[in-house]
Write an enzyme that holds these catalytic residues in place. Structure first.
Site, PDB file in Angstrom:
ATOM      1  N   ASP A 491       0.860  -1.186   0.000  1.00  0.00           N
ATOM      2  CA  ASP A 491       0.000   0.000   0.000  1.00  0.00           C
ATOM      3  C   ASP A 491       0.902   1.244   0.000  1.00  0.00           C
ATOM      4  O   ASP A 491       1.874   1.333   0.757  1.00  0.00           O
ATOM      5  CB  ASP A 491      -0.887  -0.012   1.253  1.00  0.00           C
ATOM      6  CG  ASP A 491      -1.919   1.092   1.216  1.00  0.00           C
ATOM      7  OD1 ASP A 491      -3.004   0.851   0.687  1.00  0.00           O
ATOM      8  OD2 ASP A 491      -1.633   2.199   1.723  1.00  0.00           O
ATOM      9  N   ASN A 499      -2.395  12.587  -3.849  1.00  0.00           N
ATOM     10  CA  ASN A 499      -3.410  13.003  -4.834  1.00  0.00           C
ATOM     11  C   ASN A 499      -3.899  14.419  -4.559  1.00  0.00           C
ATOM     12  O   ASN A 499      -4.119  15.209  -5.486  1.00  0.00           O
ATOM     13  CB  ASN A 499      -4.594  12.031  -4.804  1.00  0.00           C
ATOM     14  CG  ASN A 499      -4.370  10.846  -5.717  1.00  0.00           C
ATOM     15  OD1 ASN A 499      -3.610  10.926  -6.673  1.00  0.00           O
ATOM     16  ND2 ASN A 499      -5.004   9.725  -5.413  1.00  0.00           N
ATOM     17  N   ASP A 508      -2.046   8.801 -10.855  1.00  0.00           N
ATOM     18  CA  ASP A 508      -2.043   7.665 -11.779  1.00  0.00           C
ATOM     19  C   ASP A 508      -0.625   7.340 -12.240  1.00  0.00           C
ATOM     20  O   ASP A 508      -0.237   6.173 -12.343  1.00  0.00           O
ATOM     21  CB  ASP A 508      -2.926   7.977 -12.990  1.00  0.00           C
ATOM     22  CG  ASP A 508      -4.398   8.035 -12.621  1.00  0.00           C
ATOM     23  OD1 ASP A 508      -4.744   7.563 -11.522  1.00  0.00           O
ATOM     24  OD2 ASP A 508      -5.194   8.542 -13.438  1.00  0.00           O
ATOM     25  N   GLU A 535      -4.891   2.062  -4.387  1.00  0.00           N
ATOM     26  CA  GLU A 535      -3.440   2.035  -4.393  1.00  0.00           C
ATOM     27  C   GLU A 535      -2.881   0.748  -3.783  1.00  0.00           C
ATOM     28  O   GLU A 535      -1.696   0.663  -3.485  1.00  0.00           O
ATOM     29  CB  GLU A 535      -2.887   3.232  -3.607  1.00  0.00           C
ATOM     30  CG  GLU A 535      -3.169   3.194  -2.106  1.00  0.00           C
ATOM     31  CD  GLU A 535      -4.509   3.827  -1.752  1.00  0.00           C
ATOM     32  OE1 GLU A 535      -4.708   4.169  -0.577  1.00  0.00           O
ATOM     33  OE2 GLU A 535      -5.373   3.954  -2.649  1.00  0.00           O
TER      34      GLU A 535
END
Length: 636
Positions: A491, A499, A508, A535
């Site tokens: 993770d 983000n 991305d 993620e």
């Protein structure tokens, strides 16, 4: 020359009509093939959706049942004085929070009075619930086990709910009440049914196995609790654990194609339905467009035939046109891509068109000396042989898809449409005619599409569906061979902050970089890298001991850290890092594949809790991890 011109003059209109008929026939065959494809796609879609929903709901029902069993144990410990009432409430509330769909848990005594409510103290004058079916069924029977009630409106909140209950008993076996978990129907439908694409008249229904409707999408309150055990749809679904069929729904009279599956861990079944009209809606639009074009082309052909009829009055020009037309037809026939084959009643080849040499890779003379089955791959030989026998028995037409092996060892896919030649006087089969087409390229494209369906579009890793199938397969293989199976759950640390700071396009790109490093760790054909969701990335390592898995995890962690991707800087993190949870097991029959994922998730949670940017290996046996009821994947 004049005689030829006169002959053509008399036949140009019939030839135009023949061309129009041939064109309309071809269009009709194409549209019929498209109609079959639409039905086949709908069949696969409903079956796959029913299977996915059955898997998800089975897992949730098992989670609810495990929670009720655990709460019964907590109640016994409280009764025996091993834990205090305050700790009891805390433990029960924790079980409710850790179970996805549970809204609350209530405990009823043997008279139906509520003596415990996980939402707070039982209000004074709370209504007696001895009339609820989740109470009466356990009061009247000792062998029910896990029970799912009819839909009911909560007397406290007036919200439609379902009750999941288990029996409480005294030491001597006498009825002591029930423990009941309530699930709000609106939350269940929002979580399980939202986003499903079944068409305007499609429907998804959850039944009890006695035919009572528990939930339905689209939601219709009037249908909740309705008993459809007498309807043909439910009667057919009750006979087998899974299946597909077409019938008219008793609920609204719409003709639908149904796919149903029973849940493995609860007395429930799922029914996914698509209206027949919705399945063919797109096909009807296509048929209208193509049919219109075909009619226009036929009109043009007829007009051209009439114009040609006038032109044929000029006989010399007509003779030239006739010769050119004949030469063009001969060229088209000799260069056709399809094979035309004529066989006698035993299946022996009598004639093969010129395309045979190209498709089969052998001279026509050699092919005429060989049996039809000589070039067929062994796996498809029984299929082709059976179809030949059916033609010999008098079946009019058969379409077969099969593979052949060419002399150079390559495999080709063929589609053969074969028809029996029958003597109308005595009904005997005198021979067979087949048209064979090379569909190798089409099959290749279909295989590419199937591969795309198992791949995550953003990262290029395998997707969740591929992971679920592979984990189940590798779990069975490792259990059979008694070999270790390792799983890494990765993770990205503080990915939400990343983000928020740089935007989703940058997020991305970050995911793709991380996925590339994880994919680089895949060294063996059986290893699998998967984008599990968001993620989270999973690395499945068959036949790998815990130490080896931990070394791979550390290599991946270090490789991602060395990328030096700038982070938002919040919380003291300047570069993108990952936390990794590692779990290893030798599978056994008393554990499920999901337990390995749960163990890795617990290790991941420990890695994050102890500082992130590190690898944590589970220290608990897999069976103990399941009993502990670990929560879903840790939040980044």
């Amino acid at each position: 020359m004049a005689l030829i011109a006169d002959w053509m003059l008399r036949r140009v209109v019939p030839l135009g009509a023949l061309f129009a008929a041939a064109l309309l026939t071809t269009v009709a065959l194409v549209l019929l093939d498209a109609r079959r494809d639409a039905w086949g796609q709908a069949t696969n879609s409903t079956s796959n959706l029913a299977r996915a929903l059955e898997r998800d709901l089975s897992a949730e029902m098992r989670s609810i049942d495990l929670a009720l069993v655990a709460i019964k144990a907590i109640l016994r410990d409280t009764e025996h004085g091993r834990i205090s009432p305050e700790l009891q409430r805390t433990l029960i509330q924790e079980r409710v929070r850790s179970t996805r769909y549970l809204e609350s848990v209530a405990v009823l005594d043997a008279n139906g009075d509520q003596i415990f409510d996980s939402r707070g103290e039982v209000p004074h004058g709370a209504p007696n619930l001895a009339d609820r079916d989740y109470f009466t069924v356990h009061r009247d029977r000792m062998d029910v086990g896990f029970f799912v009630s009819r839909p009911f409106r909560s007397r406290r909140s007036n919200i439609w709910s379902l009750g999941f209950s288990r029996r409480l008993a005294y030491a001597d076996g006498r009825f002591a009440g029930v423990v009941m978990g309530a699930v709000r129907l609106d939350q269940l439908e929002a979580a399980a049914f939202t986003g499903l694409q079944l068409g305007p008249q499609g429907a998804l229904t959850v039944f009890r196995q006695d035919g009572v409707i528990l939930a339905r999408s689209p939601n219709e309150e009037g249908q909740l609790g309705r008993d459809l055990s007498a309807s043909p749809v439910v009667r057919q679904a009750l006979t087998v654990p899974a299946g597909q069929y077409v019938t008219v729904a008793a609920v609204d009279g719409v003709r639908r194609m149904y796919a149903h599956r029973r849940l493995r861990d609860a007395p429930l079944m799922i029914n996914v339905a698509m209206a027949v009209d919705d399945i063919y809606a797109a096909w009807w639009r296509k048929a209208l467009v193509i049919g219109s074009i075909a009619i226009i082309l036929v009109a043009i052909a007829v007009g051209m035939a009439l114009l040609l009829q006038r032109a044929l009055a000029r006989r010399r020009l007509m003779e030239l046109a006739a010769r050119e037309s004949e030469a063009g037809f001969r060229l088209l026939s000799e260069n056709s891509n399809d094979v035309v084959s004529r066989m006698d009643a035993t299946g022996r080849r009598l004639y093969l068109s010129p395309a045979s040499a190209r498709i089969f890779g052998r001279p026509i003379e050699e092919l005429l000396a060989r049996s039809t089955l000589d070039d067929v791959v062994p796996e498809d030989a029984s299929l082709v042989r059976g179809n030949l026998l059916r033609l010999q028995a008098g079946q009019r037409e058969i379409i077969t898809t099969y593979r052949i092996t060419r002399p150079d060892g390559s495999i080709a896919w063929l589609e053969a449409s074969a028809r029996a030649i029958i003597d109308e006087e005595n009904g005997a089969v005198t021979g067979m005619v087949a048209v064979v087409r090379d569909i190798t390229e089409r099959k290749s494209e279909e295989e590419k599409l199937a591969s795309l369906a198992r791949t995550d579009g953003l990262t290029g890793l395998a997707n969740r569906r591929c992971f679920d199938e592979t984990l189940a397969k590798e779990w069975r293989r490792a259990m059979r061979d008694r070999t270790p199976l390792s799983l890494l759950l990765l993770d990205i640390d503080h990915f939400k902050l990343f983000n928020d700071a740089f935007g989703h396009p940058a997020g991305d790109a970050c995911l793709r970089h991380v996925a590339h490093e994880v994919q680089a760790a895949v060294r063996r054909p059986a290893d699998l890298a998967v984008r599990y969701g968001g993620e989270e990335i999973v690395l499945l390592l068959p036949n790998t001991v815990g130490l080896g898995a931990a070394m791979v995890a550390e290599q991946v962690r270090a490789a991602i850290e060395s990328l030096g991707i700038t982070h938002a800087g919040s919380g003291g993190i300047d570069h993108v890092t990952v936390s990794v949870g590692v779990a290893t097991a030798i599978p056994s029959a008393d554990a499920e594949p999901e337990s390995l994922l749960a163990a890795a998730d617990a290790a991941l949670y420990r890695a994050k809790r102890t500082g992130r940017n590190r690898v944590a290996v589970t220290s608990e046996p897999i069976s103990r991890a399941v009993a502990a009821g670990w929560a879903p994947l840790a939040d980044a």
